[in-house]
Design a protein around this motif. Sequence first.
Motif, short mmCIF file in Angstrom:
data_model
loop_
_atom_site.label_atom_id
_atom_site.label_comp_id
_atom_site.label_asym_id
_atom_site.label_seq_id
_atom_site.Cartn_x
_atom_site.Cartn_y
_atom_site.Cartn_z
N ARG A 68 10.30 28.30 5.42
CA ARG A 68 10.44 26.73 5.14
C ARG A 68 10.31 26.48 3.70
NH1 ARG A 68 11.67 23.52 9.61
NH2 ARG A 68 10.87 21.75 7.92
N ASP A 69 9.15 27.19 3.13
CA ASP A 69 8.70 26.73 1.62
C ASP A 69 9.66 27.75 0.78
OD1 ASP A 69 6.48 25.59 2.36
OD2 ASP A 69 5.20 27.05 2.10
N ALA A 70 10.31 28.51 1.29
CA ALA A 70 11.29 29.25 0.39
C ALA A 70 12.68 28.32 0.48
CB ALA A 70 11.63 30.67 1.07
N ALA A 71 12.80 28.02 1.47
CA ALA A 71 14.20 27.07 1.66
C ALA A 71 14.25 26.00 0.88
CB ALA A 71 14.36 26.74 3.09
N LEU A 72 13.13 25.28 0.81
CA LEU A 72 12.78 24.05 -0.25
C LEU A 72 12.88 24.48 -1.69
CD1 LEU A 72 10.23 22.14 1.93
CD2 LEU A 72 12.69 21.55 1.35
N ARG A 73 12.17 25.62 -2.00
CA ARG A 73 12.09 26.07 -3.14
C ARG A 73 13.52 26.54 -4.01
NH1 ARG A 73 12.75 31.02 -4.85
NH2 ARG A 73 12.08 32.11 -2.80
N GLU A 74 14.16 27.19 -2.88
CA GLU A 74 15.46 27.61 -3.34
C GLU A 74 16.32 26.56 -3.48
OE1 GLU A 74 17.10 30.49 -4.18
OE2 GLU A 74 15.39 31.87 -3.75
#
Length: 178
Positions: A68-74
């Motif tokens: 989830r954090d990676a999705a938001l960062r990307e």
Amino acid sequence: MIILPDPDPGPDSGGDGEAAGGSVPRPGARVVLVDAADRLLLFSSRNRDGTLRWYTPGGGLRPGESHRDAALRELHEETGLTEVALGPEVWRGRPWTTERDGVTYEVRQRYYLARVPVLEIDTTRMEDFERASVTGHRWWTARELAETADLLRPAGLPRLLAGLLADGPPRRPVLVDG
């Protein structure tokens, strides 16, 4: 359509070690970004044969980062969007392999739904390797997706998007190719 069992409630970090066949695991997170006009944002890159491939925003997890954090960062890096309400995981990609710089990676992607107003995106925060490979972006309707001859990822994207728009998110992630 294959519906996956309830996701593991434990941490969803990138993990390490080896994947099947001696490849390096590369967990990824992608965002199915749909605007208020029910259009889907996709980015494009050229295949080796010169044809176009279209795919959702997203990329690989950093060490210790959740999906989830990676999705938001990307999403922020690739579109400039912040404070997006990330919805549920709607699709989970079957593992596939790719080679980069002589290393074989086993890619395992999770796709999260997010709804946004109609807007323009800002790609100025993309990393250098993304700028070098991304050839464009656009918002697609389900009908336009169904009519294109370009390669779409995940496979079956027109049907998958139409299902999301008609029925909403599935109770559990649907297994997809790509």
